[in-house]
Design a protein around this motif. Structure first.
Motif, PDB file in Angstrom:
ATOM      1  N   ALA A  53      31.057  47.896  42.648  1.00  0.00           N
ATOM      2  CA  ALA A  53      31.011  47.947  44.327  1.00  0.00           C
ATOM      3  C   ALA A  53      31.901  48.908  44.716  1.00  0.00           C
ATOM      4  CB  ALA A  53      30.523  46.710  44.906  1.00  0.00           C
ATOM      5  N   ALA A  54      32.159  49.275  45.968  1.00  0.00           N
ATOM      6  CA  ALA A  54      33.166  49.890  46.556  1.00  0.00           C
ATOM      7  C   ALA A  54      34.103  48.780  46.708  1.00  0.00           C
ATOM      8  CB  ALA A  54      32.768  50.676  47.830  1.00  0.00           C
ATOM      9  N   GLY A  55      35.381  48.988  46.535  1.00  0.00           N
ATOM     10  CA  GLY A  55      36.356  48.336  46.746  1.00  0.00           C
ATOM     11  C   GLY A  55      36.628  47.036  45.799  1.00  0.00           C
ATOM     12  N   ASP A  56      35.815  47.080  44.434  1.00  0.00           N
ATOM     13  CA  ASP A  56      36.050  46.142  43.810  1.00  0.00           C
ATOM     14  C   ASP A  56      37.143  46.412  42.720  1.00  0.00           C
ATOM     15  OD1 ASP A  56      33.688  44.450  44.103  1.00  0.00           O
ATOM     16  OD2 ASP A  56      32.617  45.223  42.293  1.00  0.00           O
ATOM     17  N   ALA A  57      37.920  45.285  42.276  1.00  0.00           N
ATOM     18  CA  ALA A  57      38.892  45.714  41.380  1.00  0.00           C
ATOM     19  C   ALA A  57      38.142  46.026  40.066  1.00  0.00           C
ATOM     20  CB  ALA A  57      39.952  44.383  41.240  1.00  0.00           C
ATOM     21  N   CYS A  58      38.463  46.819  39.140  1.00  0.00           N
ATOM     22  CA  CYS A  58      37.758  47.300  38.049  1.00  0.00           C
ATOM     23  C   CYS A  58      38.694  47.527  36.801  1.00  0.00           C
ATOM     24  CB  CYS A  58      36.634  48.196  38.339  1.00  0.00           C
ATOM     25  SG  CYS A  58      37.337  49.646  38.822  1.00  0.00           S
ATOM     26  N   GLY A  59      40.061  47.356  37.001  1.00  0.00           N
ATOM     27  CA  GLY A  59      40.913  47.452  36.148  1.00  0.00           C
ATOM     28  C   GLY A  59      42.339  47.393  36.506  1.00  0.00           C
ATOM     29  N   GLU A  60      43.375  47.600  35.578  1.00  0.00           N
ATOM     30  CA  GLU A  60      44.635  47.242  36.110  1.00  0.00           C
ATOM     31  C   GLU A  60      45.629  48.556  35.378  1.00  0.00           C
ATOM     32  OE1 GLU A  60      45.106  42.485  36.129  1.00  0.00           O
ATOM     33  OE2 GLU A  60      45.730  43.843  34.183  1.00  0.00           O
ATOM     34  N   LEU A  61      46.442  48.927  36.201  1.00  0.00           N
ATOM     35  CA  LEU A  61      47.528  49.721  35.840  1.00  0.00           C
ATOM     36  C   LEU A  61      48.889  49.171  35.593  1.00  0.00           C
ATOM     37  CD1 LEU A  61      46.736  52.717  38.472  1.00  0.00           C
ATOM     38  CD2 LEU A  61      46.019  52.586  35.637  1.00  0.00           C
ATOM     39  N   GLU A  62      49.578  49.261  34.387  1.00  0.00           N
ATOM     40  CA  GLU A  62      50.749  48.487  34.296  1.00  0.00           C
ATOM     41  C   GLU A  62      51.903  49.361  34.068  1.00  0.00           C
ATOM     42  OE1 GLU A  62      52.721  45.514  30.769  1.00  0.00           O
ATOM     43  OE2 GLU A  62      50.598  45.605  31.155  1.00  0.00           O
ATOM     44  N   SER A  63      53.043  49.217  35.001  1.00  0.00           N
ATOM     45  CA  SER A  63      53.916  50.232  34.822  1.00  0.00           C
ATOM     46  C   SER A  63      55.381  49.367  34.514  1.00  0.00           C
ATOM     47  CB  SER A  63      54.378  50.841  36.217  1.00  0.00           C
ATOM     48  OG  SER A  63      54.726  50.168  37.155  1.00  0.00           O
ATOM     49  N   THR A  64      56.399  50.174  34.541  1.00  0.00           N
ATOM     50  CA  THR A  64      57.747  49.414  34.208  1.00  0.00           C
ATOM     51  C   THR A  64      58.079  48.634  35.315  1.00  0.00           C
ATOM     52  OG1 THR A  64      58.900  51.330  34.955  1.00  0.00           O
ATOM     53  CG2 THR A  64      58.443  51.330  32.316  1.00  0.00           C
ATOM     54  N   LYS A  65      57.517  48.762  36.612  1.00  0.00           N
ATOM     55  CA  LYS A  65      57.811  47.964  37.762  1.00  0.00           C
ATOM     56  C   LYS A  65      56.854  46.876  38.069  1.00  0.00           C
ATOM     57  CE  LYS A  65      59.628  51.971  40.421  1.00  0.00           C
ATOM     58  NZ  LYS A  65      59.246  52.679  41.811  1.00  0.00           N
ATOM     59  N   SER A  66      55.683  47.175  37.747  1.00  0.00           N
ATOM     60  CA  SER A  66      54.510  45.950  38.074  1.00  0.00           C
ATOM     61  C   SER A  66      53.318  46.149  37.531  1.00  0.00           C
ATOM     62  CB  SER A  66      54.547  46.136  39.448  1.00  0.00           C
ATOM     63  OG  SER A  66      53.786  47.373  40.036  1.00  0.00           O
ATOM     64  N   VAL A  67      52.426  45.290  37.812  1.00  0.00           N
ATOM     65  CA  VAL A  67      50.897  45.537  37.377  1.00  0.00           C
ATOM     66  C   VAL A  67      50.194  45.587  38.797  1.00  0.00           C
ATOM     67  CG1 VAL A  67      48.966  44.247  36.162  1.00  0.00           C
ATOM     68  CG2 VAL A  67      51.158  44.119  35.217  1.00  0.00           C
ATOM     69  N   SER A  68      49.391  46.510  38.879  1.00  0.00           N
ATOM     70  CA  SER A  68      48.598  46.959  40.034  1.00  0.00           C
ATOM     71  C   SER A  68      47.154  46.927  39.540  1.00  0.00           C
ATOM     72  CB  SER A  68      48.937  48.059  40.598  1.00  0.00           C
ATOM     73  OG  SER A  68      50.215  48.109  41.056  1.00  0.00           O
ATOM     74  N   ASP A  69      46.428  46.399  40.411  1.00  0.00           N
ATOM     75  CA  ASP A  69      44.858  46.437  40.097  1.00  0.00           C
ATOM     76  C   ASP A  69      44.394  47.697  40.624  1.00  0.00           C
ATOM     77  OD1 ASP A  69      44.403  43.716  39.629  1.00  0.00           O
ATOM     78  OD2 ASP A  69      44.054  43.138  41.722  1.00  0.00           O
ATOM     79  N   LEU A  70      43.397  48.359  39.989  1.00  0.00           N
ATOM     80  CA  LEU A  70      42.758  49.652  40.238  1.00  0.00           C
ATOM     81  C   LEU A  70      41.148  49.241  40.854  1.00  0.00           C
ATOM     82  CD1 LEU A  70      42.472  52.519  39.504  1.00  0.00           C
ATOM     83  CD2 LEU A  70      41.351  51.707  37.116  1.00  0.00           C
ATOM     84  N   PHE A  71      40.773  49.923  41.917  1.00  0.00           N
ATOM     85  CA  PHE A  71      39.675  49.374  42.746  1.00  0.00           C
ATOM     86  C   PHE A  71      38.674  50.856  42.571  1.00  0.00           C
ATOM     87  CE2 PHE A  71      43.080  47.158  44.452  1.00  0.00           C
ATOM     88  CZ  PHE A  71      42.663  46.078  44.516  1.00  0.00           C
ATOM     89  N   SER A  72      37.503  50.508  42.711  1.00  0.00           N
ATOM     90  CA  SER A  72      36.622  51.496  42.734  1.00  0.00           C
ATOM     91  C   SER A  72      36.285  52.066  44.269  1.00  0.00           C
ATOM     92  CB  SER A  72      35.274  51.050  42.114  1.00  0.00           C
ATOM     93  OG  SER A  72      34.128  51.886  42.198  1.00  0.00           O
ATOM     94  N   PRO A  73      36.605  53.279  44.370  1.00  0.00           N
ATOM     95  CA  PRO A  73      36.288  53.606  45.652  1.00  0.00           C
ATOM     96  C   PRO A  73      34.984  53.818  46.147  1.00  0.00           C
ATOM     97  CG  PRO A  73      36.992  55.664  44.310  1.00  0.00           C
ATOM     98  CD  PRO A  73      37.009  54.508  43.502  1.00  0.00           C
ATOM     99  N   VAL A  74      33.926  53.902  45.228  1.00  0.00           N
ATOM    100  CA  VAL A  74      32.560  53.987  45.592  1.00  0.00           C
ATOM    101  C   VAL A  74      31.583  53.177  44.700  1.00  0.00           C
ATOM    102  CG1 VAL A  74      32.800  56.491  46.674  1.00  0.00           C
ATOM    103  CG2 VAL A  74      32.623  56.165  44.292  1.00  0.00           C
ATOM    104  N   PRO A  75      30.525  52.735  45.227  1.00  0.00           N
ATOM    105  CA  PRO A  75      29.718  52.030  44.232  1.00  0.00           C
ATOM    106  C   PRO A  75      28.895  52.990  43.153  1.00  0.00           C
ATOM    107  CG  PRO A  75      28.479  52.656  46.145  1.00  0.00           C
ATOM    108  CD  PRO A  75      29.899  53.046  46.312  1.00  0.00           C
ATOM    109  N   GLY A  76      28.833  52.236  41.930  1.00  0.00           N
ATOM    110  CA  GLY A  76      28.339  52.915  40.792  1.00  0.00           C
ATOM    111  C   GLY A  76      28.325  52.372  39.687  1.00  0.00           C
TER     112      GLY A  76
END
Length: 128
Positions: A53-76
């Motif tokens: 759904a739009a706004g759902d956390a659907c993955g993660e991006l890990e960098s040398t600084k932090s881990v950030s959630d990846l969100f879906s901008p639209v439903p599908g």
């Protein structure tokens, strides 16, 4: 005039959506988000076939600084993920609007890309 591609739509979570001539869109993160994260070293993407759904956390991006959630901008439904990122996640930093795309979605019938920001509105939000 913004520094962001005009042919994309943007979310407040710093994802972009590129629509084509079909009901499938490509999703990635903006150059601003990639710069804020720093060097991306690992990517966890949604599974093909997963509904989001739009706004759902659907993955993660890990960098040398932090881990950030990846969100879906639209439903599908996730129809593809970028195979290049498993071996080369740094591609997101070097080419966020090209080879650094994250996943593709088959849009739900109620998806409305007009709810997302255009490049100028996103540039204002990113600067704010």
């Amino acid at each position: 005039m913004s520094d962001y591609p005009e042919d994309l739509k943007y979310s407040s979570e710093h994802e972009w959506v590129r629509a084509g001539n079909t009901a499938t869109v490509r999703v990635g993160i903006t150059e601003y988000a990639a710069d804020q994260l720093g060097d991306i070293v690992f990517v966890s993407l949604p599974a093909v076939g997963e509904s989001v759904a739009a706004g759902d956390a659907c993955g993660e991006l890990e960098s040398t600084k932090s881990v950030s959630d990846l969100f879906s901008p639209v439903p599908g439904t996730v129809s593809a993920v970028n195979p290049l990122l498993e071996a080369s996640p740094e591609t997101i930093n070097s080419d966020p609007y090209g080879d650094g795309w994250l996943f593709e979605l088959e849009l739900d019938s109620d998806a409305d890309l007009d709810e997302l920001m255009d490049a100028d509105a996103y540039a204002e939000e990113a600067a704010g």
